[in-house]
Design an enzyme around this catalytic site. Structure first.
Site, PDB file in Angstrom:
ATOM      1  N   GLN A   1       1.058  -1.158  -0.053  1.00 30.35           N
ATOM      2  CA  GLN A   1       0.064   0.064   0.158  1.00 30.35           C
ATOM      3  C   GLN A   1       0.948   1.162  -0.069  1.00 30.35           C
ATOM      4  O   GLN A   1       2.118   1.285   0.361  1.00 30.35           O
ATOM      5  CB  GLN A   1      -0.984  -0.020   1.143  1.00 30.35           C
ATOM      6  CG  GLN A   1      -1.752  -1.070   1.036  1.00 30.35           C
ATOM      7  CD  GLN A   1      -3.011  -1.155   0.013  1.00 30.35           C
ATOM      8  OE1 GLN A   1      -3.177   0.147  -0.513  1.00 30.35           O
ATOM      9  NE2 GLN A   1      -3.687  -1.945   0.074  1.00 30.35           N
TER      10      GLN A   1
ATOM     11  N   PHE B   1      -6.068 -11.791  -4.158  1.00 32.37           N
ATOM     12  CA  PHE B   1      -5.294 -10.783  -4.483  1.00 32.37           C
ATOM     13  C   PHE B   1      -4.708 -10.153  -3.029  1.00 32.37           C
ATOM     14  O   PHE B   1      -4.563  -9.087  -2.908  1.00 32.37           O
ATOM     15  CB  PHE B   1      -6.277  -9.625  -4.776  1.00 32.37           C
ATOM     16  CG  PHE B   1      -7.199 -10.212  -6.032  1.00 32.37           C
ATOM     17  CD1 PHE B   1      -6.545 -10.177  -7.358  1.00 32.37           C
ATOM     18  CD2 PHE B   1      -8.404 -10.767  -5.844  1.00 32.37           C
ATOM     19  CE1 PHE B   1      -7.278 -10.488  -8.416  1.00 32.37           C
ATOM     20  CE2 PHE B   1      -9.124 -10.917  -6.802  1.00 32.37           C
ATOM     21  CZ  PHE B   1      -8.671 -11.086  -8.333  1.00 32.37           C
TER      22      PHE B   1
ATOM     23  N   ASP C   1      -9.172  -8.518  -2.173  1.00 30.49           N
ATOM     24  CA  ASP C   1      -8.724  -7.073  -2.314  1.00 30.49           C
ATOM     25  C   ASP C   1      -8.015  -6.895  -3.780  1.00 30.49           C
ATOM     26  O   ASP C   1      -6.737  -6.887  -3.881  1.00 30.49           O
ATOM     27  CB  ASP C   1      -7.654  -6.778  -1.346  1.00 30.49           C
ATOM     28  CG  ASP C   1      -6.961  -5.398  -1.304  1.00 30.49           C
ATOM     29  OD1 ASP C   1      -7.444  -4.546  -2.080  1.00 30.49           O
ATOM     30  OD2 ASP C   1      -5.896  -5.138  -0.674  1.00 30.49           O
TER      31      ASP C   1
ATOM     32  N   CYS D   1     -10.329  -0.220  -4.421  1.00 27.24           N
ATOM     33  CA  CYS D   1      -9.827   1.016  -4.412  1.00 27.24           C
ATOM     34  C   CYS D   1     -10.780   1.921  -5.560  1.00 27.24           C
ATOM     35  O   CYS D   1     -10.625   2.891  -5.704  1.00 27.24           O
ATOM     36  CB  CYS D   1      -8.554   1.021  -4.850  1.00 27.24           C
ATOM     37  SG  CYS D   1      -8.228  -0.002  -6.402  1.00 27.24           S
TER      38      CYS D   1
HETATM   39  C1  LIG Z   1      -4.986  -3.739  -4.556  1.00 23.40           C
HETATM   40  S1  LIG Z   1      -3.497  -4.917  -4.471  1.00 23.40           S
HETATM   41  C2  LIG Z   1      -3.841  -5.960  -2.972  1.00 23.40           C
HETATM   42  C3  LIG Z   1      -2.595  -6.473  -2.333  1.00 23.40           C
HETATM   43  C4  LIG Z   1      -2.593  -6.867  -0.997  1.00 23.40           C
HETATM   44  N1  LIG Z   1      -3.922  -7.296  -0.584  1.00 23.40           N
HETATM   45  C5  LIG Z   1      -2.287  -5.745  -0.233  1.00 23.40           C
HETATM   46  O1  LIG Z   1      -2.873  -5.345   0.918  1.00 23.40           O
HETATM   47  O2  LIG Z   1      -1.130  -5.392  -0.049  1.00 23.40           O
HETATM   48  C6  LIG Z   1      -4.005  -6.153  -5.694  1.00 23.40           C
HETATM   49  C7  LIG Z   1      -3.033  -7.404  -6.045  1.00 23.40           C
HETATM   50  O3  LIG Z   1      -4.007  -8.211  -6.809  1.00 23.40           O
HETATM   51  C8  LIG Z   1      -2.668  -8.828  -7.680  1.00 23.40           C
HETATM   52  N2  LIG Z   1      -3.194  -9.243  -8.833  1.00 23.40           N
HETATM   53  C9  LIG Z   1      -3.452  -8.492 -10.031  1.00 23.40           C
HETATM   54  N3  LIG Z   1      -3.840  -9.135 -10.938  1.00 23.40           N
HETATM   55  C10 LIG Z   1      -4.039 -10.525 -10.473  1.00 23.40           C
HETATM   56  C11 LIG Z   1      -4.721 -11.714 -10.956  1.00 23.40           C
HETATM   57  N4  LIG Z   1      -4.857 -11.830 -12.339  1.00 23.40           N
HETATM   58  N5  LIG Z   1      -4.621 -12.791 -10.245  1.00 23.40           N
HETATM   59  C12 LIG Z   1      -4.318 -12.595  -8.936  1.00 23.40           C
HETATM   60  N6  LIG Z   1      -3.709 -11.727  -8.398  1.00 23.40           N
HETATM   61  C13 LIG Z   1      -3.626 -10.266  -9.171  1.00 23.40           C
HETATM   62  C14 LIG Z   1      -1.568  -7.976  -7.574  1.00 23.40           C
HETATM   63  O4  LIG Z   1      -0.479  -8.530  -7.640  1.00 23.40           O
HETATM   64  C15 LIG Z   1      -1.778  -7.053  -6.114  1.00 23.40           C
HETATM   65  O5  LIG Z   1      -1.019  -7.874  -5.322  1.00 23.40           O
END
Ligand SMILES: C[S@@+](CC[C@H](N)C(=O)[O-])C[C@H]1O[C@@H](n2cnc3c(N)ncnc32)[C@H](O)[C@@H]1O
Length: 369
Positions: free
Chosen positions: A203, A234, A298, A324
């Site tokens: 974050q 995620f 998330d 978000c």
């Molecule tokens: C908003 S961030 C949240 C990360 C974590 N929950 C945090 O609080 O730090 C979204 C996450 O989704 C992952 N992500 C994006 N596309 C994805 C996909 N197709 N499958 C799985 N994860 C994915 C990204 O790597 C990222 O870590």
């Protein structure tokens, strides 16, 4: 040049005016203001304009602390104080949640409005020797003292500006592109033309992130028995579920930096948007963790359109959905409301001075409410 009377703010914090049968969106204006503005985009009956002069100012208008505010595309609310910004954000989320008129929205303010970001993307135009934040016309605007970034990040940025040192980083790079300055473990790394949050997502506002994870632990403890299994989807590096100290499966599409399992968290690397994501996930999860009691979800801005499939497959007692992008939040939770009740919605301000915030919704199975 046309005069516009601002009637309201939209959910992105832009002023809305109606004139000559057109709706015009004008950022950085306030309700009841009269402004002069230049139209820069024109789509059927919808216009977009940049304010050039405030003729009649709203009482809540204040001078923006950053001298680049009018041109820079980074901030949206510097022309009001922080309580007013939060009130507008709450109103925007209330509008997104218009189909849930009885839901309370609790707002969690940030303890500081400035110098919170641990990373920044700077865009360059090598031939013009320009490096900066995207301005309102999507061109790089040099901003040497951005008020949003942490001091270490600002120092690194100033060092790159010194004698145009940043140009030396562009060996074999395209003429236009971006640099990212990212403070991790007290060190500011600079990457060139790499994807956002290069090296792994965290974050952007560490203090508010800590506050959010502590709050989340309280929520989970309130709804879960001691032996509950959690899925953190995620989940990135497991940020949200680590403080829970409970058995958790963290799922993310990692790059090369996949975190290691620890005492409570098991990491699974998987694309959660793939067509067969659910089957693959079930195959990858250890046998003794197949039945989660809570899903923490998330996703990126695009959300999780088939949230319903995840929920009907795992049948958790509770789902905590963090978003978000409020539009995808509303779209996704709406798919689960046959069997789940939206208990509460909280707005966490992880992005002060901008139009952005995190929305967190707690959904509980109907028979447990
Ligand atoms: C908003 S961030 C949240 C990360 C974590 N929950 C945090 O609080 O730090 C979204 C996450 O989704 C992952 N992500 C994006 N596309 C994805 C996909 N197709 N499958 C799985 N994860 C994915 C990204 O790597 C990222 O870590």
């Amino acid at each position: 040049m046309t005069h516009f009377h601002i009637l309201d703010l939209d959910t992105m914090g832009q002023g809305v005016a109606k004139a000559d049968g057109h709706i015009t969106f004008i950022a950085k204006t306030l309700p009841n203001e009269v402004v002069e503005a230049d139209i820069y985009r024109n789509k059927k009956n919808i216009h977009f304009a940049h304010v050039t002069e405030v003729i009649t100012a709203a009482p809540e208008r204040q001078e923006a602390p950053c001298p680049h505010y009018a041109q820079c595309g980074g901030c949206d609310y510097q022309h009001v104080d922080y309580p007013t910004e939060l009130a507008y954000k709450q109103k925007a989320l209330r509008r997104h949640l218009r189909h849930f008129p009885d839901i309370d929205i609790t707002v969690h303010a940030a303890p500081q409005r400035w110098h919170y970001r641990n990373r920044i993307q700077l865009h360059y135009h090598a031939d013009k020797k320009v490096l900066g934040l995207m301005d309102v016309n999507y061109e790089p605007l040099p901003v040497q003292n951005c008020l949003l970034i942490q001091e270490q990040v600002r120092d690194k940025m100033l060092a790159l500006y010194q004698d145009d040192a940043w140009l030396e980083l562009l060996q074999d790079e395209p003429k236009r592109g971006h640099l990212e300055l990212y403070c991790r473990d007290e060190e500011v790394q600079v990457s060139v033309n790499e994807p956002y949050a290069n090296g792994g997502f965290t974050q952007v506002f560490p203090h508010m992130n800590h506050y959010l994870t502590t709050w989340l632990s309280h929520q989970v403890n309130q709804y879960m028995d001691d032996d509950a299994v959690i899925y953190d989807l995620f989940g990135g590096n497991g940020n949200l579920s680590l403080p829970l100290g409970r058995p958790t499966v963290v799922v993310d599409q990692y790059g090369e930096h996949q975190p290691q399992d620890n005492d409570t968290q098991t990491f699974v690397s998987q694309n959660l948007y793939a067509k067969d994501a659910l089957q693959r996930l079930q195959a990858a999860i250890p046998d003794d963790m197949q039945q989660p009691t809570c899903l923490i979800i998330d996703p990126p801005r695009s959300g999780l359109k088939n949230l319903k499939d995840f929920v009907s497959t795992f049948k958790p007692k509770a789902v905590i959905f963090i978003a978000c992008e409020p539009t995808s939040f509303v779209r996704d939770i709406a798919t689960c409301l046959e069997h789940y009740t939206l208990m509460k919605v909280d707005l966490f301000d992880l992005f002060p001075a901008t139009q952005h915030y995190e929305t967190v919704g707690v959904l509980v199975r109907n028979e447990l409410v």
